[in-house]
Design a protein around this motif. Sequence first.
Motif, PDB file in Angstrom:
ATOM      1  N   GLY A 204       0.815  -1.209   0.000  1.00 52.62           N
ATOM      2  CA  GLY A 204       0.000   0.000   0.000  1.00 52.62           C
ATOM      3  C   GLY A 204       0.851   1.263   0.000  1.00 52.62           C
ATOM      4  O   GLY A 204       0.518   2.249  -0.678  1.00 52.62           O
ATOM      5  N   ASP A 205       1.945   1.256   0.758  1.00 56.24           N
ATOM      6  CA  ASP A 205       2.860   2.405   0.748  1.00 56.24           C
ATOM      7  C   ASP A 205       3.504   2.578  -0.627  1.00 56.24           C
ATOM      8  O   ASP A 205       3.688   3.703  -1.109  1.00 56.24           O
ATOM      9  N   ALA A 206       3.862   1.450  -1.261  1.00 57.81           N
ATOM     10  CA  ALA A 206       4.438   1.527  -2.595  1.00 57.81           C
ATOM     11  C   ALA A 206       3.442   2.116  -3.589  1.00 57.81           C
ATOM     12  O   ALA A 206       3.795   2.961  -4.423  1.00 57.81           O
ATOM     13  N   ASP A 207       2.189   1.683  -3.488  1.00 57.33           N
ATOM     14  CA  ASP A 207       1.159   2.244  -4.372  1.00 57.33           C
ATOM     15  C   ASP A 207       1.008   3.746  -4.148  1.00 57.33           C
ATOM     16  O   ASP A 207       0.815   4.512  -5.101  1.00 57.33           O
TER      17      ASP A 207
ATOM     18  N   ALA B  12       3.842  10.351  -6.705  1.00 58.15           N
ATOM     19  CA  ALA B  12       4.873  10.779  -7.649  1.00 58.15           C
ATOM     20  C   ALA B  12       4.238  11.174  -8.976  1.00 58.15           C
ATOM     21  O   ALA B  12       4.588  12.211  -9.568  1.00 58.15           O
ATOM     22  N   ARG B  13       3.295  10.380  -9.436  1.00 61.52           N
ATOM     23  CA  ARG B  13       2.620  10.688 -10.702  1.00 61.52           C
ATOM     24  C   ARG B  13       1.916  12.036 -10.624  1.00 61.52           C
ATOM     25  O   ARG B  13       1.947  12.824 -11.587  1.00 61.52           O
ATOM     26  N   ALA B  14       1.293  12.321  -9.491  1.00 62.74           N
ATOM     27  CA  ALA B  14       0.594  13.602  -9.331  1.00 62.74           C
ATOM     28  C   ALA B  14       1.548  14.784  -9.394  1.00 62.74           C
ATOM     29  O   ALA B  14       1.148  15.897  -9.765  1.00 62.74           O
TER      30      ALA B  14
ATOM     31  N   ARG C  62       0.909  -2.449 -11.444  1.00 60.91           N
ATOM     32  CA  ARG C  62       0.784  -1.500 -10.329  1.00 60.91           C
ATOM     33  C   ARG C  62       1.144  -0.078 -10.752  1.00 60.91           C
ATOM     34  O   ARG C  62       0.972   0.854  -9.970  1.00 60.91           O
ATOM     35  N   GLY C  63       1.717   0.068 -11.942  1.00 63.44           N
ATOM     36  CA  GLY C  63       1.928   1.410 -12.465  1.00 63.44           C
ATOM     37  C   GLY C  63       3.355   1.893 -12.518  1.00 63.44           C
ATOM     38  O   GLY C  63       3.576   3.082 -12.789  1.00 63.44           O
ATOM     39  N   VAL C  64       4.338   1.012 -12.284  1.00 62.53           N
ATOM     40  CA  VAL C  64       5.718   1.502 -12.411  1.00 62.53           C
ATOM     41  C   VAL C  64       5.995   1.836 -13.874  1.00 62.53           C
ATOM     42  O   VAL C  64       5.472   1.204 -14.793  1.00 62.53           O
TER      43      VAL C  64
ATOM     44  N   ASP D 226       4.758   4.121 -22.465  1.00 62.95           N
ATOM     45  CA  ASP D 226       6.214   4.061 -22.673  1.00 62.95           C
ATOM     46  C   ASP D 226       6.941   3.432 -21.489  1.00 62.95           C
ATOM     47  O   ASP D 226       7.829   4.035 -20.878  1.00 62.95           O
ATOM     48  N   ARG D 227       6.556   2.216 -21.108  1.00 63.98           N
ATOM     49  CA  ARG D 227       7.290   1.509 -20.049  1.00 63.98           C
ATOM     50  C   ARG D 227       8.702   1.209 -20.543  1.00 63.98           C
ATOM     51  O   ARG D 227       8.888   0.812 -21.695  1.00 63.98           O
TER      52      ARG D 227
END
Length: 548
Positions: A84-87, A93-95, A204-206, A267-268
């Motif tokens: 949860g902390d990683a999410d 960061a994205r924001a 998860r969005g990395v 663009d991963r």
Amino acid sequence: MAVDREPSPWWRSAVMYQVYPRSFADGNGDGEGDLQGLRAKLPYLAELGVDGLWISPWFPSPMADGGYDVSDFRDIHPMFGTLGDADAVLSEARALGLRVIIDLVPNHTSDQHPWFLSALASEPGSAERARYFFRDGRGESGDEPPNNWISAFGGPAWTRIVEPNGSPGQWYLHLFAPEQPDLDWSNQQVLDDFDDVLRFWFDRGVDGLRIDAAPAMSKKAGLPDADYGGVLQFRTVDWDDNPHWDVDTVHDIFRRWRAIADTYDGDRAFVAEAVVSSPERLAHYLRPDEMHTAFNFPYLKGPWEAAALRQVIDATLSSFAPLGVPSTWVLTSHDETRPVTRYGRPTTSSYFISDGEGEVSDLVLGTRRARAAAMLMLALPGGAYVYQGEELGLPNVDDLPDEVLQDPMFLRSGGQMRGRDGCRVPLPWSGQEPPFGFSPDGVAPWLPQPASWSALTVEAQDGDPASMLTLYREALRLRRDTDGLDAAGLAWRASSPQVLDFDRGDVLRCVVNLSDEPVEVPEDRVLLSSIPLEDGRLPSDATAWLRP
């Protein structure tokens, strides 16, 4: 009618900030950095002006090698927090407009990984052992290692086990510490499982994955003896035809991974840690269906000398250009001596971690050169990486007491090599004495900080026009705001042999003076200089950015 150009993928020119989470910021007050602390400092990174962050391993680990011994690739170390902390890190960061890549350590697992524990409990020849390199020993009773390979951390690359029945047993391969058994990447179950690991984190969005020790992942069939040339060193930077490093079959793995990444939008990207013998060998990792970028180790490890710098810049650009890929420039990392210390020593190269060890560093000179080197790096075409604390001008801490050192290099060499703990000391954020705001309530950090860092805290440097932090912020702002810089190439101007002078298209000129004498530059065109000009001239060990 003008046609809008397709935006360039972010990874082609991004400046990424390496977070070593145990040493970045402690949010819960236990003396260890964590994701709570990282979340609180994300606005600092956005203000610094980087494009994103690379987070060193945050997975569960016994920490035999600073987290690079992973026991579960799909979870977060309790020291750092939870999934949860990683999410939350990813979303916050994205924001802020920051990309996030994470560290994947695929060459090996921890010896506490369930796979390895299962292998130890199984019989020779079992499917469980086939995930690793278990081999019978040589000699009449099998008491000699299967071949002559050595570990990057010193000593043999093989350790003998005791079989479940109590008898002396097979040997297993570990190119790093014994607690890091190598996986056999010709094994289908290993391949399939890591496909799922990639998808787990991409889902998860990395934004990307940094591949640790990428050239180690394939070994020559039959595991033949290595020819070390009579020198027992793990010579990745000058060694071709190596049976346990940079073996060509490694590229089959990366093509498989690229196919997975390409099924995701946004663009991963992959960045390879590939310490190989030449820019030409490095280019093999960057073919259109493999890694997107790779750390430029020949550039990182070279000396502070004009000819050497120009040679590696030219070699890099000429070998990468036919592939249409950018270079990724870097000065240091969690594995390297910090530039302020390294550039103040007589030995300014770092081909081995022990280079320059024991030499007295002139930190004033080192700081001056580190400022110039930062501006040179950020002026080059492609991407760049900044290691935490680099923007503060932190020196290495070379006088840590033996009893606090945790690097397996120190332990495996019997204390002959100090190892990498000196560049991993927790960051100083504020205040006049340790822990300098790293931990709340004055909790002592896991490695002690020197009292002299009171002048190097973020608080002390914030707003100081002469500080390293201000220089980084200004250079990153100019890099970001200079229209057309990301698409511009590099063209050398005529200059003395000890001066690097080049244009980035028609938008930026960079002059680096590595000579002993000041050089003339048009003062009215200077945008930023690493130190003030003297009578319209750029001093020695200094860099200036100018309008062409």
